[in-house]
Design a protein around this motif. Structure first.
Motif, PDB file in Angstrom:
ATOM      1  N   UNK A   1      58.722  14.781  70.602  1.00 11.69           N
ATOM      2  CA  UNK A   1      57.755  14.629  69.507  1.00 11.69           C
ATOM      3  C   UNK A   1      58.316  13.764  68.384  1.00 11.69           C
ATOM      4  N   UNK A   2      59.573  14.027  67.991  1.00 13.78           N
ATOM      5  CA  UNK A   2      60.111  13.440  66.762  1.00 13.78           C
ATOM      6  C   UNK A   2      61.167  12.375  66.979  1.00 13.78           C
ATOM      7  N   UNK A   3      61.698  12.223  68.208  1.00 12.92           N
ATOM      8  CA  UNK A   3      62.804  11.297  68.424  1.00 12.92           C
ATOM      9  C   UNK A   3      64.046  11.762  67.671  1.00 12.92           C
TER      10      UNK A   3
ATOM     11  N   UNK B   1      62.455   7.528  63.577  1.00 15.98           N
ATOM     12  CA  UNK B   1      61.211   8.301  63.682  1.00 15.98           C
ATOM     13  C   UNK B   1      60.171   7.453  64.405  1.00 15.98           C
ATOM     14  N   UNK B   2      60.250   7.354  65.721  1.00 17.50           N
ATOM     15  CA  UNK B   2      59.346   6.467  66.467  1.00 17.50           C
ATOM     16  C   UNK B   2      57.879   6.818  66.306  1.00 17.50           C
ATOM     17  N   UNK B   3      57.560   8.070  66.044  1.00 12.79           N
ATOM     18  CA  UNK B   3      56.161   8.473  65.852  1.00 12.79           C
ATOM     19  C   UNK B   3      55.836   8.706  64.382  1.00 12.79           C
ATOM     20  N   UNK B   4      56.718   8.270  63.494  1.00 14.11           N
ATOM     21  CA  UNK B   4      56.464   8.396  62.062  1.00 14.11           C
ATOM     22  C   UNK B   4      56.556   9.836  61.565  1.00 14.11           C
ATOM     23  N   UNK B   5      56.022  10.043  60.356  1.00 13.36           N
ATOM     24  CA  UNK B   5      56.059  11.366  59.744  1.00 13.36           C
ATOM     25  C   UNK B   5      55.264  12.382  60.555  1.00 13.36           C
TER      26      UNK B   5
ATOM     27  N   UNK C   1      55.112  17.273  63.837  1.00 11.72           N
ATOM     28  CA  UNK C   1      54.881  17.950  65.116  1.00 11.72           C
ATOM     29  C   UNK C   1      56.188  18.508  65.666  1.00 11.72           C
ATOM     30  N   UNK C   2      57.281  17.732  65.474  1.00 13.18           N
ATOM     31  CA  UNK C   2      58.579  18.221  65.918  1.00 13.18           C
ATOM     32  C   UNK C   2      59.024  19.451  65.150  1.00 13.18           C
TER      33      UNK C   2
END
Length: 484
Positions: A62-64, A220-224, A229-230
């Motif tokens: 989710x968070x990388x 943070x590949x999926x951003x905030x 989510x992580x």
């Protein structure tokens, strides 16, 4: 015999909770065997398990690399609430934990729903942990013998098998140990906690030898949104620290030791989780860790070029996850014992064996109930429901601190939440944020779950409540004597 239905807003005073603690109606009591070291190990035993050995890969997906921030945010939520648990655990040292705190602070109806949420929290977490244990048993067998258990006997129907036999076995073993006595359970948990901490420290040492800064980018590949989510996924890794307060009637010095044990556990576990996440991602990169079963073993195998190190990690995971099953099942049986003592659930859960000083019947029922979903069900769909129920319970505990500070200013408190009332309010706020992150589908499930619990209270708990002498409404509680 039960009388007229109870008022769901009636408060059970802290003094009455403490006075009734320790024995069932037949006079058979629990024994005080746990010291501070055993309580800390019990807390570590309840927390450190599937969340880091199995769930880390889900949080990373989710968070990388930003999963480190996710772990810190999840820890902050727990820290604020840990202060609340520390204050109430020292002031009301009984087995009921959040349930008893809600009874003293917010009333019987809320307390029943908190107990209902705790049944979900502990039930899903034990069952999910047992399923994770099965994964690492196979990993260990693969390392030692080159073979694994057949899929038909190591996974439920939803995961391509027939029955998850290892999951049933670990729950059964925990049940046997819990029935034997709390002294044996406490020392077994302590030994397993020390071993799994040593295994995780060894993992960090191995992982950092191959650490590459480039593996942390993009951070943070999926951003905030991915970090948020992580955080929700990482929160599952912290579930269990509240189980320390369920040892209130079996700790030798609960007013001093329970607050210390809670705070030590949260600090130790947070440092460990962040170090493990950094070591894993720094060694092989976030994409290689994310979504991979038995990720820690895989990281060690990749770094060392051998399956021996991965086998050691798998052995540590088998021990670690077994200790979670043991500690969380212990907590569940003690909460149910408290609820049964109040008449809100059937009396079988409160009966203590005069020979072992443990609630044997309740323990056996809990083991059976937890083993069924572990053996046959896919629990992925209810993990978020477990998370939102846990967060709701934690929010209630923060509110209970505020209610009892106002209602019982003279209550003997061995620990006080610092920066009151800011800390409890921040605890509520963080809980609500993570509850929001679970999504509206989970909220809908939770609403149905609470409706079923409310029906159970109306049909059974409210009619069988034993709260008579010493019972007060929230308004009348203002006029009660303050000292316990």
């Amino acid at each position: 015999m039960p009388g007229s239905p109870a008022n769901p807003f009636r408060i059970k005073s802290p003094r009455l909770l403490v006075a009734e603690a320790g024995t069932d109606l037949a006079g058979h009591g629990l024994k005080r065997h746990m010291g501070l070291f055993q309580l800390v190990c019990f807390g570590v035993g309840a927390i450190v398990g599937t969340g880091i050995f199995v769930g880390l890969s889900d949080s990373v997906a989710q968070a990388g690399p930003g999963v480190v921030v996710s772990f810190v945010l999840a820890a902050l939520t727990c820290v604020f609430t840990a202060f609340a648990f520390a204050e109430l655990g020292g002031a009301i040292p009984v087995s009921g934990s959040s349930y008893s705190f809600a009874y003293a602070g917010l009333g019987e109806g809320t307390a029943f729903l908190v107990g209902w949420c705790l049944l979900l929290e502990y039930g899903v977490s034990v069952s999910a942990v047992a399923v994770g244990w099965s994964q690492y048993v196979n990993e260990l067998l693969q390392s030692l013998t080159g073979a694994q258990l057949p899929a038909a006997l190591s996974a439920g129907p939803g995961d391509g098998g027939i029955v998850n036999l290892p999951a049933v076995i670990v729950i059964a073993l925990a049940c046997v140990l819990l029935v034997r006595g709390v002294r044996e359970s406490a020392w077994a948990t302590a030994a397993m906690a020390v071993l799994k901490l040593a295994i995780l420290v060894a993992f960090c040492a191995i992982g950092f030898t191959a650490f590459k800064h480039g593996n942390l980018t993009p951070f943070a590949p999926a951003g905030l949104g991915g970090i948020g989510a992580g955080t929700t996924a990482a929160f599952f890794s912290y579930i269990g620290f509240d189980a320390i307060t369920t040892a209130g009637e079996e700790a030798r010095n609960p007013r001093r030791d329970i607050p210390v044990a809670i705070l030590v556990c949260i600090g130790l576990v947070t440092l460990l989780y962040c170090a493990v996440a950094l070591a894993a991602i720094g060694a092989i990169g976030g994409p290689a860790v994310g979504g991979r079963p038995a990720a820690l073993s895989y990281v060690v195998n990749q770094v060392t070029g051998s399956t021996v190190g991965g086998g050691v990690i798998a052995f540590g995971a088998v021990v670690a996850i077994a200790s979670v099953v043991l500690a969380v099942m212990y907590g569940q049986t003690r909460i149910l014992m408290s609820m049964a003592r109040d008449g809100l659930i059937p009396r079988i859960f409160e009966r203590v064996s005069p020979r072992t000083s443990t609630p044997v019947g309740g323990t056996l029922i809990v083991a059976i109930v937890f083993a069924i979903p572990a053996a046959f069900a896919s629990l992925d769909s209810v993990v978020n429901l477990c998370t939102i129920g846990t967060l709701a319970t934690m929010a209630v505990v923060n509110v209970a601190v505020i209610a009892l500070r106002r209602r019982e200013p003279g209550l003997a408190r061995s620990f006080r939440v610092p920066l009151y009332p800011v800390m409890p309010l921040l605890g509520v706020g963080f809980c609500l944020y993570l509850m929001y992150e679970t999504g509206w589908a989970t909220w809908a499930q939770f609403a149905v779950f609470l409706a079923v619990g409310s029906l159970g209270y109306a049909l059974y708990g409210r009619r069988h409540s034993r709260l008579t002498a010493g019972a007060v409404t929230a308004d009348a509680a203002e006029r009660e004597p303050q000292a316990v």
